[in-house]
Design a protein around this motif. Structure first.
Motif, short mmCIF file in Angstrom:
data_model
loop_
_atom_site.label_atom_id
_atom_site.label_comp_id
_atom_site.label_asym_id
_atom_site.label_seq_id
_atom_site.Cartn_x
_atom_site.Cartn_y
_atom_site.Cartn_z
N TYR A 1 0.84 -1.20 0.00
CA TYR A 1 0.00 0.00 0.00
C TYR A 1 0.88 1.25 0.00
O TYR A 1 0.59 2.23 -0.67
CB TYR A 1 -0.95 0.00 1.21
CG TYR A 1 -1.99 -1.07 1.09
CD1 TYR A 1 -3.22 -0.81 0.49
CD2 TYR A 1 -1.73 -2.37 1.52
CE1 TYR A 1 -4.16 -1.81 0.34
CE2 TYR A 1 -2.67 -3.38 1.38
CZ TYR A 1 -3.89 -3.09 0.77
OH TYR A 1 -4.81 -4.09 0.61
N SER B 1 4.05 1.34 -1.03
CA SER B 1 5.07 1.35 -2.09
C SER B 1 4.57 1.92 -3.41
O SER B 1 5.37 2.16 -4.30
CB SER B 1 5.60 -0.04 -2.40
OG SER B 1 5.66 -0.84 -1.29
N LEU B 2 3.24 2.07 -3.57
CA LEU B 2 2.71 2.50 -4.87
C LEU B 2 2.07 3.88 -4.76
O LEU B 2 1.18 4.09 -3.93
CB LEU B 2 1.66 1.49 -5.35
CG LEU B 2 2.17 0.08 -5.64
CD1 LEU B 2 1.00 -0.86 -5.91
CD2 LEU B 2 3.14 0.06 -6.81
N ASN B 3 2.49 4.79 -5.60
CA ASN B 3 1.90 6.13 -5.64
C ASN B 3 0.44 6.02 -6.12
O ASN B 3 0.20 5.57 -7.25
CB ASN B 3 2.73 7.00 -6.60
CG ASN B 3 2.23 8.43 -6.64
OD1 ASN B 3 1.07 8.72 -6.35
ND2 ASN B 3 3.13 9.35 -7.00
N PRO B 4 -0.53 6.42 -5.27
CA PRO B 4 -1.93 6.20 -5.64
C PRO B 4 -2.38 7.02 -6.85
O PRO B 4 -3.42 6.74 -7.44
CB PRO B 4 -2.70 6.63 -4.38
CG PRO B 4 -1.77 7.50 -3.63
CD PRO B 4 -0.38 7.07 -3.97
N ARG B 5 -1.61 8.05 -7.21
CA ARG B 5 -2.02 8.91 -8.34
C ARG B 5 -1.45 8.44 -9.68
O ARG B 5 -1.66 9.07 -10.70
CB ARG B 5 -1.61 10.36 -8.07
CG ARG B 5 -2.55 11.03 -7.06
CD ARG B 5 -2.20 12.48 -6.87
NE ARG B 5 -0.97 12.60 -6.10
CZ ARG B 5 -0.91 12.54 -4.77
NH1 ARG B 5 -2.01 12.37 -4.07
NH2 ARG B 5 0.24 12.66 -4.15
N MET B 6 -0.71 7.34 -9.65
CA MET B 6 -0.14 6.84 -10.92
C MET B 6 -0.87 5.58 -11.37
O MET B 6 -1.20 4.72 -10.56
CB MET B 6 1.36 6.54 -10.73
CG MET B 6 2.20 7.81 -10.56
SD MET B 6 3.88 7.43 -10.01
CE MET B 6 4.68 7.02 -11.56
N GLU C 1 1.99 3.85 -15.66
CA GLU C 1 3.01 4.80 -15.19
C GLU C 1 3.91 4.17 -14.13
O GLU C 1 5.13 4.35 -14.13
CB GLU C 1 2.33 6.05 -14.62
CG GLU C 1 1.65 6.88 -15.69
CD GLU C 1 0.71 7.93 -15.09
OE1 GLU C 1 0.73 9.05 -15.59
OE2 GLU C 1 -0.03 7.62 -14.14
N LEU C 2 3.27 3.41 -13.22
CA LEU C 2 4.05 2.82 -12.12
C LEU C 2 5.07 1.81 -12.63
O LEU C 2 6.25 1.85 -12.26
CB LEU C 2 3.10 2.12 -11.14
CG LEU C 2 2.33 3.01 -10.18
CD1 LEU C 2 1.17 2.24 -9.56
CD2 LEU C 2 3.24 3.54 -9.09
N GLU D 1 7.56 3.42 -15.35
CA GLU D 1 8.46 4.52 -14.96
C GLU D 1 9.95 4.17 -15.07
O GLU D 1 10.72 4.93 -15.66
CB GLU D 1 8.12 4.98 -13.54
CG GLU D 1 8.86 6.23 -13.14
CD GLU D 1 8.53 6.66 -11.71
OE1 GLU D 1 8.42 5.78 -10.83
OE2 GLU D 1 8.38 7.86 -11.48
N ARG E 1 -1.67 -5.81 -5.41
CA ARG E 1 -0.72 -4.68 -5.34
C ARG E 1 0.72 -5.18 -5.22
O ARG E 1 1.63 -4.61 -5.81
CB ARG E 1 -1.03 -3.81 -4.12
CG ARG E 1 -2.26 -2.98 -4.31
CD ARG E 1 -2.43 -2.11 -3.10
NE ARG E 1 -3.78 -1.62 -3.06
CZ ARG E 1 -4.12 -0.42 -2.63
NH1 ARG E 1 -3.20 0.40 -2.18
NH2 ARG E 1 -5.36 -0.05 -2.60
N ARG F 1 6.99 -4.01 -11.27
CA ARG F 1 7.84 -2.81 -11.37
C ARG F 1 9.30 -3.16 -11.10
O ARG F 1 10.21 -2.68 -11.78
CB ARG F 1 7.32 -1.77 -10.36
CG ARG F 1 8.05 -0.45 -10.39
CD ARG F 1 7.42 0.46 -9.34
NE ARG F 1 8.34 1.47 -8.91
CZ ARG F 1 8.39 2.71 -9.39
NH1 ARG F 1 7.53 3.09 -10.30
NH2 ARG F 1 9.27 3.56 -8.96
#
Ligand code: SF4
Length: 342
Positions: A112, A114-119, A123-124, A127, A170, A177
């Motif tokens: 929870y 480790s991942l940017n919620p806005r990407m 993108e995740l 990147e 997740r 990634r």
């Protein structure tokens, strides 16, 4: 394909990571917390080494020191990079570190955080490929699709955001990634402990499948031995910043040589309830590395402690080929392994 052999991908040599203890207005250094104190081990190509100990023992600090998220105080961390050859991570310059970090990755406990919620997943996962100039546009989408498939997720999810996924999914995204740049080695820091029990086994199976497919090497950090039993080829046990035992997994589980390992094995859950009665509970607390006990750090909790134990620190000694233990009485004690508890 079996990619495993005994060539090391990573050699940790006499690693020390100390934190200063300061006091007063001038923040004068009055001592050091020896979070990692003279630890050596290696991880072979395509293999998994489990690193186990109770919380606060220094295992996560080792993980971060290996990645140089934390600057080690002393010692070397030799990574055998597929392009650059052997590199000492502990002393590498920024440019070398940047290149080497493509080939070594870290997966954290909490998917929870480790991942940017806005990407989006595109993108995740994309990147690292974008930042390193490896793929963009349609090529990037194709690679992210492939990575999603590898971790058992549908490429249709590419434009969704992390909140749409369960904890297990997740963690699969985090693993995808980590795989994006085809690494050789991954530090897995308690990768399943935030997940439901039913999902833990699936995640471990996925990690093992990926290891077999890509010849990945793992350092698998865990707070109990049960998790690493089936996932690791060998296990290193830590106590208050030091390694106290290290051996092949089967040997360590059946013939432990250190009383701390015996106590940890005793707390591994087993399906038969009668086994519960034979357990030796581990009393007391883990001492602070800021103020460890004298001699053998385990002596205040050890049921076998004798007078010498409070006085002299036992060195890590190879008692059998490949089986190391730091106890004054390893060659005399008959300790109980998992077979003796069943
Ligand atoms: Fe126990 Fe002594 Fe061995 Fe330490 S050295 S583990 S206190 S028997």
């Amino acid at each position: 394909m079996d990619h495993s052999n005994q060539e090391p991908i990573l050699e940790v040599q006499h690693l020390k990571t100390y934190y200063p203890i300061t006091s007063g207005l001038m923040r004068r250094v009055t001592g050091h917390v020896k979070a990692v104190d003279d630890v050596s081990f290696s991880v072979p190509v395509g293999r998994t080494v489990g690193l186990v100990g109770e919380s606060g023992c220094g295992k996560t600090t080792i993980g971060h020191s290996i990645m140089r998220g934390i600057q080690p105080t002393d010692g070397a961390v030799i990574f055998h990079d597929k392009e650059l050859g052997p590199v000492d991570i502990a002393s590498a310059d920024r440019a070398t570190l940047y290149r080497v970090r493509r080939n070594m990755q870290m997966v954290f406990q909490d998917p929870y955080a480790s991942l940017n919620p806005r990407m989006s997943l595109l993108e995740l996962i994309g990147e690292p490929l974008l930042v390193n100039g490896i793929a963009r546009g349609a090529e990037l989408e194709a690679r992210v699709s492939e990575l999603l498939r590898l971790v058992g997720l549908s490429p249709d999810y590419m434009h969704r955001f992390p909140h749409a996924f369960s904890g297990g999914q997740r963690q699969r995204i985090v693993i995808a990634r980590a795989l994006a740049l085809n690494p050789q080695f991954i530090v897995l820091d308690e990768p399943t402990s935030a997940l439901d029990v039913s999902i833990q086994a699936q995640t471990l199976n996925l990690l093992q499948d990926l290891q077999a497919q890509f010849g990945l090497a793992y350092l698998f950090i865990a707070h109990n031995l049960a998790v690493v039993e089936h996932a690791s080829d060998s296990v290193a046990v830590m106590y208050v910043g030091k390694l106290v035992e290290q051996a092949e997994t089967e040997e360590l589980f059946h013939h432990p040589l250190h009383p701390y390992t015996e106590a940890l094995l005793s707390s591994v859950p087993r399906p038969d309830p009668t086994i519960q009665k034979k357990r030796v509970p581990l009393g007391g607390e883990v001492p602070s590395p800021a103020n460890p006990p004298s001699g053998c750090y385990f002596h205040p909790r050890c049921p076998y402690a004798k007078e010498i134990c409070a006085r002299e620190a036992p060195p890590l000694h190879e008692h059998k080929p490949g089986h190391f233990s730091a106890c004054h009485f390893s060659s005399e004690l008959t300790l109980r392994g998992v077979g003796d508890l069943e």
